[in-house]
Scaffold this motif. Structure first.
Motif, PDB file in Angstrom:
ATOM      1  N   SER A 115      -3.660  -5.091   2.747  1.00 10.26           N
ATOM      2  CA  SER A 115      -4.160  -4.028   3.627  1.00 10.26           C
ATOM      3  C   SER A 115      -4.204  -4.495   5.081  1.00 10.26           C
ATOM      4  CB  SER A 115      -5.557  -3.594   3.184  1.00 10.26           C
ATOM      5  OG  SER A 115      -5.518  -3.004   1.899  1.00 10.26           O
ATOM      6  N   ALA A 116      -4.381  -5.807   5.280  1.00 10.49           N
ATOM      7  CA  ALA A 116      -4.409  -6.363   6.633  1.00 10.49           C
ATOM      8  C   ALA A 116      -3.025  -6.426   7.263  1.00 10.49           C
ATOM      9  CB  ALA A 116      -5.032  -7.755   6.607  1.00 10.49           C
ATOM     10  N   GLY A 117      -1.976  -6.247   6.453  1.00 11.11           N
ATOM     11  CA  GLY A 117      -0.622  -6.243   6.986  1.00 11.11           C
ATOM     12  C   GLY A 117       0.323  -7.243   6.358  1.00 11.11           C
ATOM     13  N   VAL A 118      -0.181  -8.130   5.500  1.00 12.51           N
ATOM     14  CA  VAL A 118       0.687  -9.097   4.824  1.00 12.51           C
ATOM     15  C   VAL A 118       1.603  -8.353   3.855  1.00 12.51           C
ATOM     16  CG1 VAL A 118       0.727 -11.038   3.204  1.00 12.51           C
ATOM     17  CG2 VAL A 118      -0.987 -10.977   5.049  1.00 12.51           C
ATOM     18  N   ASN A 119       2.913  -8.633   3.927  1.00  5.59           N
ATOM     19  CA  ASN A 119       3.841  -7.956   3.015  1.00  5.59           C
ATOM     20  C   ASN A 119       4.643  -8.925   2.149  1.00  5.59           C
ATOM     21  OD1 ASN A 119       5.872  -8.888   4.814  1.00  5.59           O
ATOM     22  ND2 ASN A 119       5.804  -6.971   5.982  1.00  5.59           N
TER      23      ASN A 119
END
Length: 380
Positions: A115-119
């Motif tokens: 959710s913080a942006g780590v993909n």
């Protein structure tokens, strides 16, 4: 599509670990507590400092390494990603990787990190049996490792994990079975490292005291050759000596290093290379933090790279890749007459250690076992 020369990778080093693994020579430290607010601010200050020096670059990847970055508060991860996206122009599909340990407490954070942006998550599984994990000093057991992999695959689409092979007692057959299990996990990327005894580690002390004997070189070489063949047959060929991926699933961030493009390194002990400069941050966390609070950055050293130095580094990095290098293009980009000694190259091609498919030069399977000696011989 951005110009290759303006592409930029960002590396963020989180130096803290729950325990120090006995084989690890990375800049990692065990601390009873971490002031997350102070560290978040320090990393954001570092970003602003570096962004001011690279205003025309485009961000292509972010990599949180360590240490154990899965110990970071997801709010810190989110703040770094958000500010980086604000400070630099960026590719549409920025790859954002975070290295994670499989401990249950950390695996519970994977959804929040996504959710913080780590993909993309890279897990330090290392082995699938408890005896090997205990030998390696890991803080997780085999069951936790499987649970963490399941959690990672639910949280993000792109998952990689590490294995360490060539432990004392390993055989070609036992590692082959280990690889069968690894491939069956269905990830798109595997990093497979042979155990090396690094100076300054506890394992170096153990070997010196006779606590264990490292695996012999012949068996290690046989394991390496089997690994290359098995992963290739499974559709996960090596694109770099220790890294294997399905087509299109290579680590874009690490390719930036190996293709000798610019990258910024922030955090304790982080290295960087940008606009012809080599950078290095203070290693000790407390020294780094005080430097940032004092100067707005944690830089310890910054020096210009000569064209000759850059050419040698680019050769060392590029020949690790299965794609090899384009010597003429590399020489032109770095402003040198040549990066390889052509007479030495011709000699090693005749010996079956290098192969040329114009315009590229690369190692053969036999040559990968002798990379260091080959580099010493062909460097211009």
């Amino acid at each position: 599509m951005t110009d290759d020369r303006s592409q930029l990778a960002l590396y963020v080093h989180w130096p803290f670990c729950v325990v120090k693994c006995p084989y690890c020579d990375f800049n990692s430290h065990v601390r009873e507590s971490v002031d997350e607010v102070a560290w978040r601010q320090a990393l954001l200050d570092e970003l602003r400092y570096e962004a001011a020096l690279t205003p025309d670059h485009h961000l292509t990847s972010i990599f949180f390494g360590g240490g154990t970055p899965s110990l970071m508060d997801p709010r810190t991860v989110e703040a770094v990603i958000s500010d980086a996206r604000t400070l630099w122009a960026q590719a549409e599909d920025v790859e954002i990787t975070l290295e994670a340990n499989p401990n249950s407490a950390e695996a519970a954070r994977f959804a929040d990190l996504a959710s913080a942006g780590v993909n993309r998550l890279s897990l330090g599984l290392q082995r699938f049996d408890d005896a090997s994990l205990r030998f390696l000093g890991r803080a997780h057991d085999a069951a936790e490792g499987q649970d963490a992999l399941d959690a990672a695959q639910r949280a993000v689409e792109r998952v990689s994990f590490d294995l360490i092979v060539a432990l004392p007692g390993d055989t070609v057959d036992s590692v082959s079975s280990l690889l069968d299990r690894a491939i069956a996990k269905g990830t798109e990327h595997l990093s497979i490292y042979q155990l090396t005894i690094e100076p300054g580690t506890r394992f170096e002390t153990d070997v010196r005291k006779g606590s264990f004997v490292p695996l012999d070189e012949e068996t290690s070489a046989d394991i390496f050759e089997m690994t290359q063949a098995k992963t290739t047959a499974a559709g996960l060929p090596a694109y770099e000596i220790s890294n294997h991926a399905r087509r299109g699933a290579e680590s874009r961030h690490n390719l930036t290093y190996w293709r000798y493009r610019d990258y910024i390194g922030i955090g304790p002990g982080a290295h960087g290379r940008r606009t012809g400069m080599r950078t290095f941050r203070h290693k000790k966390p407390e020294n780094f933090l005080s430097a940032v609070q004092r100067n707005g950055h944690g830089m310890r050293e910054e020096e210009s790279l000569s064209a000759t130095e850059a050419a040698h580094e680019a050769l060392v990095m590029g020949l690790r890749l299965n794609e090899g290098i384009d010597p003429d293009a590399l020489a032109s980009r770095l402003g040198v007459e040549r990066v390889v000694d052509e007479a030495a190259v011709d000699r090693l091609i005749a010996q079956g250690l290098l192969e040329r498919e114009e315009p590229r030069l690369r190692l053969t399977d036999e040559g990968r076992l002798l990379l260091d000696s080959i580099l010493a011989e062909i460097a211009a």
